[in-house]
Design an enzyme around this catalytic site. Structure first.
Site, PDB file in Angstrom:
ATOM      1  CE1 TYR A 145      -3.074  -9.404  -4.918  1.00 38.37           C
ATOM      2  CE2 TYR A 145      -2.248 -10.337  -6.953  1.00 38.37           C
ATOM      3  CZ  TYR A 145      -2.290 -10.313  -5.577  1.00 38.37           C
ATOM      4  OH  TYR A 145      -1.535 -11.212  -4.847  1.00 38.37           O
ATOM      5  NE  ARG A 165       3.006 -12.475   2.741  1.00 38.66           N
ATOM      6  CZ  ARG A 165       1.933 -11.708   2.909  1.00 38.66           C
ATOM      7  NH1 ARG A 165       1.796 -10.994   4.024  1.00 38.66           N
ATOM      8  NH2 ARG A 165       1.006 -11.652   1.986  1.00 38.66           N
ATOM      9  CD  GLU A 223      -8.854 -11.892  -1.512  1.00 40.50           C
ATOM     10  OE1 GLU A 223      -8.395 -10.738  -1.535  1.00 40.50           O
ATOM     11  OE2 GLU A 223      -8.486 -12.755  -0.680  1.00 40.50           O
ATOM     12  CB  THR A 259       2.767  -6.946   3.101  1.00 38.76           C
ATOM     13  OG1 THR A 259       1.458  -6.977   3.672  1.00 38.76           O
ATOM     14  CG2 THR A 259       2.657  -6.963   1.589  1.00 38.76           C
ATOM     15  CE  LYS A 295       1.264 -12.881  -3.305  1.00 37.35           C
ATOM     16  NZ  LYS A 295       1.619 -11.454  -3.157  1.00 37.35           N
ATOM     17  CG  ASN A 320       4.047 -11.208  -0.536  1.00 38.34           C
ATOM     18  OD1 ASN A 320       3.531 -11.841  -1.451  1.00 38.34           O
ATOM     19  ND2 ASN A 320       3.407 -10.274   0.139  1.00 38.34           N
ATOM     20  CG  PHE A 355       2.353  -2.270  -5.854  1.00 38.18           C
ATOM     21  CD1 PHE A 355       1.424  -3.301  -5.830  1.00 38.18           C
ATOM     22  CD2 PHE A 355       2.294  -1.307  -4.860  1.00 38.18           C
ATOM     23  CE1 PHE A 355       0.444  -3.365  -4.854  1.00 38.18           C
ATOM     24  CE2 PHE A 355       1.320  -1.355  -3.864  1.00 38.18           C
ATOM     25  CZ  PHE A 355       0.385  -2.399  -3.877  1.00 38.18           C
ATOM     26  NE  ARG A 366      -3.852  -9.183   7.376  1.00 37.96           N
ATOM     27  CZ  ARG A 366      -3.476  -8.694   6.190  1.00 37.96           C
ATOM     28  NH1 ARG A 366      -3.677  -9.374   5.083  1.00 37.96           N
ATOM     29  NH2 ARG A 366      -2.892  -7.515   6.118  1.00 37.96           N
ATOM     30  CG  HIS A 374      -3.478 -12.935  -1.456  1.00 46.97           C
ATOM     31  ND1 HIS A 374      -3.459 -11.571  -1.351  1.00 46.97           N
ATOM     32  CD2 HIS A 374      -4.766 -13.311  -1.270  1.00 46.97           C
ATOM     33  CE1 HIS A 374      -4.687 -11.137  -1.122  1.00 46.97           C
ATOM     34  NE2 HIS A 374      -5.496 -12.173  -1.076  1.00 46.97           N
TER      35      HIS A 374
HETATM   36  P1  CMP Z   1      -0.697  -9.635  -1.281  1.00 45.04           P
HETATM   37  O1  CMP Z   1      -1.020 -10.097   0.094  1.00 45.04           O
HETATM   38  O2  CMP Z   1      -0.874 -10.622  -2.389  1.00 45.04           O
HETATM   39  O3  CMP Z   1      -1.591  -8.348  -1.618  1.00 45.04           O
HETATM   40  C1  CMP Z   1      -1.186  -7.399  -2.579  1.00 45.04           C
HETATM   41  C2  CMP Z   1       0.220  -7.570  -3.008  1.00 45.04           C
HETATM   42  O4  CMP Z   1       0.824  -6.432  -3.568  1.00 45.04           O
HETATM   43  C3  CMP Z   1       1.094  -7.854  -1.797  1.00 45.04           C
HETATM   44  O5  CMP Z   1       0.822  -9.128  -1.297  1.00 45.04           O
HETATM   45  C4  CMP Z   1       2.491  -7.649  -2.359  1.00 45.04           C
HETATM   46  O6  CMP Z   1       2.953  -8.773  -3.074  1.00 45.04           O
HETATM   47  C5  CMP Z   1       2.223  -6.523  -3.348  1.00 45.04           C
HETATM   48  N1  CMP Z   1       2.677  -5.258  -2.791  1.00 45.04           N
HETATM   49  C6  CMP Z   1       2.180  -4.593  -1.737  1.00 45.04           C
HETATM   50  N2  CMP Z   1       2.846  -3.439  -1.544  1.00 45.04           N
HETATM   51  C7  CMP Z   1       3.790  -3.380  -2.503  1.00 45.04           C
HETATM   52  C8  CMP Z   1       4.791  -2.440  -2.840  1.00 45.04           C
HETATM   53  N3  CMP Z   1       4.949  -1.321  -2.133  1.00 45.04           N
HETATM   54  N4  CMP Z   1       5.581  -2.703  -3.907  1.00 45.04           N
HETATM   55  C9  CMP Z   1       5.404  -3.834  -4.616  1.00 45.04           C
HETATM   56  N5  CMP Z   1       4.466  -4.768  -4.351  1.00 45.04           N
HETATM   57  C10 CMP Z   1       3.669  -4.543  -3.300  1.00 45.04           C
END
Ligand code: CMP
Length: 139
Positions: free
Chosen positions: A51, A104, A128, A93, A11, A114, A59, A87, A117
Site C-alpha cells: 500500500y 463490495r 501488485e 471503494t 481482505k 471493503n 488512513f 472494478r 482490493h
Molecule cells: P483498496 O482498493 O484496497 O485500496 C486502498 C484502500 O484504502 C481501500 O481499498 C480502502 O480499504 C482504504 N481506504 C480508501 N480510502 C479510505 C478512507 N478515506 N478511509 C479509510 N480507508 C480508506
C-alpha cells in the site's frame, strides 16, 4: 490499449466471514480466469510496501494494521479490459456507495474492510501481481 490482467486480494474480514467461496464464485461467473491464487498473511513490512502509494494518507497506518490482522487471498485475474471490468464487478471503494449486486455491496463491512482490493491501473496490476506471485505460481 487496455491490459488483460488485474490483481485482487480478498481482505481479512471477508476471509474470516467465510466469503472467499462466494467471492470467487462471482469472479468466476463474471468471466475472469484465475491465473494465480494463494492465501497468505502479510507482514507489516509487506503490507506497507503493498500500500506504499497511500503512505501519505491519514488512513495508511490503520489500513496496514487491518490488512495484517489475518490471512488474505491474493489472485491474478485475466479478462479483456481486466482492470475496468473488475472494478465494475466489485463496486465503489466505499461500500455505502457501491451498486447493488457488486461484491463490495454484498460482502464489505466498511470502507476499510471493503471485502476486496482491485488494481486501479494496468501498471499497478503488474506491480501488485509481481509483488504477490513468482513466475512459477502463474498458470
Ligand atoms: P483498496 O482498493 O484496497 O485500496 C486502498 C484502500 O484504502 C481501500 O481499498 C480502502 O480499504 C482504504 N481506504 C480508501 N480510502 C479510505 C478512507 N478515506 N478511509 C479509510 N480507508 C480508506
Amino acid at each position: 490499449m487496455a491490459g488483460n490482467i488485474t490483481f485482487s486480494m480478498i481482505k481479512p474480514y471477508a476471509v474470516q466471514d467465510n466469503y472467499t467461496g462466494p467471492i470467487l464464485s462471482m469472479i468466476n461467473e463474471a468471466g475472469f480466469r484465475i491465473a494465480a491464487l494463494k492465501m497468505v498473511r502479510l507482514t507489516r513490512e509487506q503490507a506497507q510496501q503493498f500500500y506504499a502509494v497511500h503512505r501519505e494518507r491519514p488512513f495508511y497506518n490503520d489500513l496496514v494494521e487491518f490488512i495484517t490482522s489475518g490471512p488474505v487471498v491474493g489472485m491474478l485475474l485475466e479478462k479483456e479490459n481486466a482492470v475496468e471490468n473488475f472494478r465494475k464487478l466489485i463496486g465503489a471503494t466505499d461500500p455505502a456507495k457501491a451498486d447493488e449486486g457488486t461484491i463490495r455491496k454484498k460482502y464489505a463491512r466498511s470502507l476499510q474492510a471493503n471485502a476486496v482490493h482491485g488494481s486501479d491501473s494496468d501498471e499497478n496490476a503488474v506491480i501488485e501481481s509481481d509483488f504477490f506471485f513468482s513466475k512459477l505460481e502463474r498458470f
